[in-house]
Design a protein around this motif. Structure first.
Motif, PDB file in Angstrom:
ATOM      1  N   GLY A 166       0.788  -1.223   0.000  1.00  0.00           N
ATOM      2  CA  GLY A 166       0.000   0.000   0.000  1.00  0.00           C
ATOM      3  C   GLY A 166       0.823   1.277   0.000  1.00  0.00           C
ATOM      4  N   ALA A 167       2.164   1.157  -0.059  1.00  0.00           N
ATOM      5  CA  ALA A 167       3.010   2.357  -0.119  1.00  0.00           C
ATOM      6  C   ALA A 167       2.666   3.148  -1.375  1.00  0.00           C
ATOM      7  N   VAL A 193       1.019   2.959  -6.542  1.00  0.00           N
ATOM      8  CA  VAL A 193       0.837   2.218  -5.298  1.00  0.00           C
ATOM      9  C   VAL A 193       1.565   0.883  -5.412  1.00  0.00           C
ATOM     10  N   GLN A 220      -0.923  10.388   3.467  1.00  0.00           N
ATOM     11  CA  GLN A 220      -0.161   9.145   3.569  1.00  0.00           C
ATOM     12  C   GLN A 220       1.291   9.359   3.138  1.00  0.00           C
ATOM     13  N   GLU A 232      -9.617   7.760   6.399  1.00  0.00           N
ATOM     14  CA  GLU A 232      -8.673   6.655   6.234  1.00  0.00           C
ATOM     15  C   GLU A 232      -7.236   7.154   6.364  1.00  0.00           C
ATOM     16  N   ARG A 233      -6.384   6.274   6.881  1.00  0.00           N
ATOM     17  CA  ARG A 233      -4.959   6.603   7.022  1.00  0.00           C
ATOM     18  C   ARG A 233      -4.167   6.201   5.783  1.00  0.00           C
ATOM     19  N   LYS A 234      -4.696   5.227   5.033  1.00  0.00           N
ATOM     20  CA  LYS A 234      -4.043   4.742   3.821  1.00  0.00           C
ATOM     21  C   LYS A 234      -5.059   4.670   2.688  1.00  0.00           C
ATOM     22  N   SER A 263      -7.119   1.594   2.210  1.00  0.00           N
ATOM     23  CA  SER A 263      -8.190   1.348   3.178  1.00  0.00           C
ATOM     24  C   SER A 263      -9.525   1.893   2.696  1.00  0.00           C
TER      25      SER A 263
END
Length: 126
Positions: free
Chosen positions: A18-19, A35, A60, A99-101, A104
């Motif tokens: 997910g980076a 991604v 992010q 969402e943090r990512k 997600s």
């Protein structure tokens, strides 16, 4: 006099699942959004891509997100960062904003899509 040989090994950096990264921009705060999933970098499709999704991606990445610009591939606002290659990993994202990512967010996050690389999204974080 004796000499000691020291050998070292360097483990290559492997991004986490997910980076995100930005490619093709003129600064580190803009570019085509990519991604990392299943061991490879891929792109994000423009379907449903908007300001809320762009803000999450900027956060992010650790970049300013308040005035993020979401470029939509071949639809206005068109992305100036060009098409990517490889798998189009994300499509139909519908982020709530908390969402943090990006992975997600609700949507197709496993490579299922009906897109081509002319629809790869871009991003400007500021």
């Amino acid at each position: 006099m004796s000499t000691t040989t020291v050998s070292t090994t360097t483990t290559p950096y492997v991004p986490h699942k997910g980076a995100l990264r930005l490619v093709g921009g003129s600064s580190s705060k803009e570019g085509r959004l990519e991604v990392f999933l299943h061991g490879q970098w891929g792109t994000v499709c423009q379907n449903k891509w908007g300001k809320r999704d762009a803000r999450i991606a900027c956060r992010q990445l650790g970049l300013p997100s308040r005035h993020a610009i979401a470029y939509r591939g071949n639809r206005a606002p068109k992305s100036p960062f060009g098409p990517g290659t490889g798998t189009i990993w994300l499509d139909q994202l519908r982020c709530r904003g908390t969402e943090r990512k990006l992975i997600s967010c609700h949507g197709d996050t496993d490579g299922r899509n009906n897109c081509n690389h002319s629809q790869d999204v871009g991003l400007r974080c500021h």
